[in-house]
Design an enzyme around this catalytic site. Structure first.
Site, PDB file in Angstrom:
ATOM      1  N   HIS A  99     -24.101  41.159 -41.976  1.00  0.00           N
ATOM      2  CA  HIS A  99     -23.766  40.303 -43.117  1.00  0.00           C
ATOM      3  C   HIS A  99     -22.880  41.157 -44.024  1.00  0.00           C
ATOM      4  CE1 HIS A  99     -27.875  38.942 -42.029  1.00  0.00           C
ATOM      5  NE2 HIS A  99     -27.519  37.750 -42.466  1.00  0.00           N
ATOM      6  N   ASP A 102     -24.720  43.599 -46.113  1.00  0.00           N
ATOM      7  CA  ASP A 102     -25.382  44.736 -45.453  1.00  0.00           C
ATOM      8  C   ASP A 102     -24.488  45.968 -45.495  1.00  0.00           C
ATOM      9  OD1 ASP A 102     -27.144  42.750 -44.559  1.00  0.00           O
ATOM     10  OD2 ASP A 102     -26.175  42.597 -42.596  1.00  0.00           O
ATOM     11  N   HIS A 269     -37.144  31.199 -34.922  1.00  0.00           N
ATOM     12  CA  HIS A 269     -36.755  29.935 -35.551  1.00  0.00           C
ATOM     13  C   HIS A 269     -37.180  28.756 -34.670  1.00  0.00           C
ATOM     14  CE1 HIS A 269     -33.285  32.049 -37.939  1.00  0.00           C
ATOM     15  NE2 HIS A 269     -34.471  32.559 -38.179  1.00  0.00           N
ATOM     16  N   ASP A 294     -30.393  35.355 -31.114  1.00  0.00           N
ATOM     17  CA  ASP A 294     -31.083  36.315 -31.960  1.00  0.00           C
ATOM     18  C   ASP A 294     -32.439  36.564 -31.328  1.00  0.00           C
ATOM     19  OD1 ASP A 294     -29.054  36.747 -33.702  1.00  0.00           O
ATOM     20  OD2 ASP A 294     -30.115  36.063 -35.497  1.00  0.00           O
ATOM     21  N   ASP A 307     -40.068  37.964 -37.479  1.00  0.00           N
ATOM     22  CA  ASP A 307     -38.991  38.779 -36.901  1.00  0.00           C
ATOM     23  C   ASP A 307     -39.499  40.022 -36.183  1.00  0.00           C
ATOM     24  OD1 ASP A 307     -36.979  37.059 -37.702  1.00  0.00           O
ATOM     25  OD2 ASP A 307     -36.483  38.189 -39.527  1.00  0.00           O
TER      26      ASP A 307
HETATM   27  C1  XUL Z   1     -32.844  34.641 -41.070  1.00  0.00           C
HETATM   28  C2  XUL Z   1     -31.917  35.023 -39.997  1.00  0.00           C
HETATM   29  C3  XUL Z   1     -30.629  35.642 -40.413  1.00  0.00           C
HETATM   30  C4  XUL Z   1     -29.474  35.235 -39.567  1.00  0.00           C
HETATM   31  C5  XUL Z   1     -28.135  35.709 -40.061  1.00  0.00           C
HETATM   32  O1  XUL Z   1     -33.989  34.003 -40.646  1.00  0.00           O
HETATM   33  O2  XUL Z   1     -32.228  34.886 -38.839  1.00  0.00           O
HETATM   34  O3  XUL Z   1     -30.778  36.999 -40.435  1.00  0.00           O
HETATM   35  O4  XUL Z   1     -29.641  35.705 -38.275  1.00  0.00           O
HETATM   36  O5  XUL Z   1     -27.895  35.352 -41.358  1.00  0.00           O
HETATM   37 CO    CO Z   2     -31.284  35.342 -37.047  1.00  0.00          CO
END
Ligand code: XUL
Ligand code: CO
Length: 438
Positions: A99, A102, A269, A294, A307
């Protein structure tokens, strides 16, 4: 300066090894399914978790030092670059994701933020060349600052929309400058808390407007990579517009964005949306929108985004089955959007966490390939739908039979029973035999 002195480059030692600072399953140059594991898996480091997350949670402050010896925010930002590339090099990771926020401190103004980024990005570029490491995707953090409290593109306030646009423009400039083929939109604040104060249609239109602007701008700069939306149902907002893969597909098609956008599917997610990881991946695949991943996992007992590093091998197996069925990654890859637990606070834990995640995905890839090679599951599914291959089934598929013809046909059948078993337990046993049988 070396930041992780106690750790040497992590090597593949094979499944018999008890050295936990080695890969037991990820052998980068081993060929699986016609490509090296490195090419199949395309691992990426998340800048934010790896170099930023210090263990702060809702109830307590950080447990890890992520300043990397920096005395000022800019010095820390620079040291993060060197620490990050040392880490990726030692792990054999060839991609990273970021990001804007970051990479450099935001300072007091947008202009100062951009100036700070302009100082850091050339250092990143130099390190990328030195280590032959690439950028998988970039993004803009339009959710953390209090200005985004009511949304970014979906904020009721036009100045906030403009500010987000400025951040996205700059993040795209950096993404293009660093040669990435991916740009992510994760709508952290793009949702609502209550419909009583919300014009949902207006907000969705605006979200699409900002995405269109991003596509037009990036294409005008010669960017030919993918844009991704990363679905998430909730957290931080009560309801997020990018709820899940199917909702996002509908959004993309409604606004004519489906040619430029694919999906970035995150495991945790998916589970927050009460779907499996592989369900979300399959929705992306069958809609021609499989993009990037991700990689992480949630905790089945907790209702929020933990996470965690992925260690559930069933999940990585079903994930990689989807990836292989989609024909593998093109512009996307496996980004570890994962953080070591608050109690796993040493620099060694960072390495152990990534090794755990990479080995779990290596096992997933090998298993998925074996399931495909074994063929019994695919054959079962093929057989299950075989009544559509000829006769009345083929007429349905070819459009030869309508309701009238089907009604006549059904009347001629007499009693229709269905005694075909779906064989779920048999199929689950096949998976277990492939995973654990000798
Ligand atoms: C948040 C998430 C973020 C995105 C990128 O839940 O997953 O880190 O991957 O903004
Ligand atoms: Co993410």
């Amino acid at each position: 300066m070396e930041f992780f002195e106690s750790i040497k480059k992590i090597q593949y030692e094979g499944a018999q090894s008890k050295n936990m600072y080695s890969f037991r399953h990820y052998n980068p140059d081993e060929i699986i399914g016609g490509k090296t594991m490195k090419e199949q898996l395309k691992f990426a480091m998340s800048w934010w978790h790896t170099l930023g997350a210090d263990g702060t949670d809702m109830f307590g402050s950080g447990t890890m030092d992520k300043t990397f010896g920096g005395k000022t925010p800019m010095e820390t930002a620079k040291n993060k670059v060197y620490a990050g590339f040392e880490f990726m090099n030692k792990m054999g990771i060839e991609y990273f994701c970021f990001h804007d926020k970051d990479l450099a401190p935001e300072g007091e103004s947008l202009a100062e933020f951009q100036k700070n980024l302009d100082e850091i990005v050339p250092i990143i570029k130099e390190q990328m060349q030195k280590y032959n490491i690439k950028l998988l995707w970039g993004t803009a953090n339009c959710f953390n600052h209090p200005r985004y409290v009511h949304g970014a593109a979906t904020s009721p306030y036009a100045d906030v929309f403009a500010y987000a646009a400025a951040q996205i423009k700059k993040a795209l400039d950096i993404t293009i400058e660093l040669g990435a083929k991916g740009y992510v939109f994760w709508g952290g604040r793009e949702g609502y808390e209550t419909l009583l104060n919300t014009d949902m249609k207006f907000e969705l239109d605006n979200m699409a407007r900002l995405m269109k602007m991003a596509v037009e701008y990036a294409r005008s700069k010669g960017y030919d990579g993918d844009f991704y939306i990363e679905p998430k149902p909730k957290e931080p907002t009560k309801h997020q517009y990018d709820f899940d893969a199917a909702t996002v597909m509908n959004f993309l098609r409604t606004y004519g964005l489906e040619k430029d956008f694919k999906l970035n599917i995150e495991a945790n997610h998916a589970t927050l949306a009460k779907h499996t990881f592989e369900h979300e991946l399959q929705i992306a695949r069958i809609n021609g929108a499989f993009g990037s991943i991700d990689a992480n996992q949630g905790d089945e007992h907790l209702g929020w985004d933990t996470d965690q590093f992925p260690t559930n091998v069933y999940s990585t197996t079903y994930c990689m089955l989807e990836v292989l069925r989609a024909g593998g990654f093109t512009n996307g890859g496996l980004n570890f959007d994962a953080k070591s637990r608050r109690g796993s606070m040493t620099p060694e834990d960072l390495f152990l966490s990534y090794i755990a995640g990479m080995d779990s995905f290596a096992l997933g890839l090998k298993n998925a390939y074996k399931i495909i090679e074994d063929g019994r599951i695919d054959d079962f599914v093929k057989q299950r739908y075989s009544s559509y291959k000829d006769g009345i089934g083929a007429d349905i598929i070819n459009g030869k039979a309508g309701l009238k013809e089907l009604s006549d046909y059904a009347l001629s059948l007499g009693k229709v029973d269905n005694k075909e078993s779906a064989r779920q337990e048999y199929l689950e046993s096949i998976v277990n035999d492939i995973l654990f049988g000798k």
